[in-house]
Design a protein around this motif. Structure first.
Motif: not given
Length: 199
Positions: A68, A72, A87-88, A91, A120, A122-123, A126, A157, A161
């Motif tokens: 990840l 990013t 980036s989405t 991912l 999640r 961490q994402w 960002w 997102t 997922e």
């Protein structure tokens, strides 16, 4: 040197096998025996490299977190809003093709496992930082809060997922393109975003 390479390959096989078993069965139901069988190794070989199942789960999470971070950090686009959009897609692609990343995300919310990484989160951090940068660069429409936009992007997102686990079409590029086609006219300063990704 050959011994080190063999040990690295064995560890990689164990992490991948653990990711598959954790993703399919969940942390509690996953057994060391099932993981070692999936890797084509004995339980003794597994214990030589990893103390226990928790150590394997931690390794899976760390590998997913590294992937990840690479995603990013390697967008290569100067515009923060465009980088976020790209980036989405990256991912969703990563979640579709890499079982270690899929399992890492699943472990981070598995109630029976004490996550050390929280992918999640961490994402989400960002995404929030990207939208703050987009706001500072004048890329967000007037009246659009970067925090509100981040909540919407994160919810979208993470929703894709989760839904994509049972129905892969949810994580497909076309689905994401439709979501961005709805979102970007509302959040982008120019009312749209130049990207080849949109339908």
């Amino acid at each position: 040197m050959v011994k080190q390479e063999r040990a690295a390959r064995t560890r990689e096989a164990l992490v991948r096998a653990a990711a598959e078993v954790f993703f399919e069965e969940g942390y509690v139901a996953a057994s060391v025996a099932a993981i070692s069988r999936r890797a084509g190794l004995t339980p003794g070989a597994l214990h030589f490299h990893f103390e226990n199942k928790t150590a394997l789960a931690t390794a899976v999470e760390h590998r997913a977190a590294d992937a990840l971070r690479r995603l990013t950090g390697a967008c290569g686009v100067d515009d923060p809003l465009e980088a976020l959009v790209e980036s989405t897609y990256e991912l969703m692609d990563l979640l579709t093709r890499d079982v270690v990343v899929r399992a890492g995300f699943a472990l981070s919310v598995d109630a029976s496992y004490r996550s050390r990484v929280a992918l999640r989160r961490q994402w989400g951090r960002w995404v929030g930082e990207s939208l703050v940068a987009a706001h500072r660069a004048g890329r967000l429409a007037d009246g659009v809060s970067p925090q509100d936009a981040a909540r919407v992007v994160l919810a979208s997102t993470v929703g894709l997922e989760v839904l994509g686990v049972a129905e892969p079409d949810w994580a497909a590029p076309d689905t994401l393109a439709r979501i961005w086609a709805l979102l970007l006219p509302r959040i982008a300063a120019d009312g749209h975003q130049k990207t080849d990704r949109l339908v």
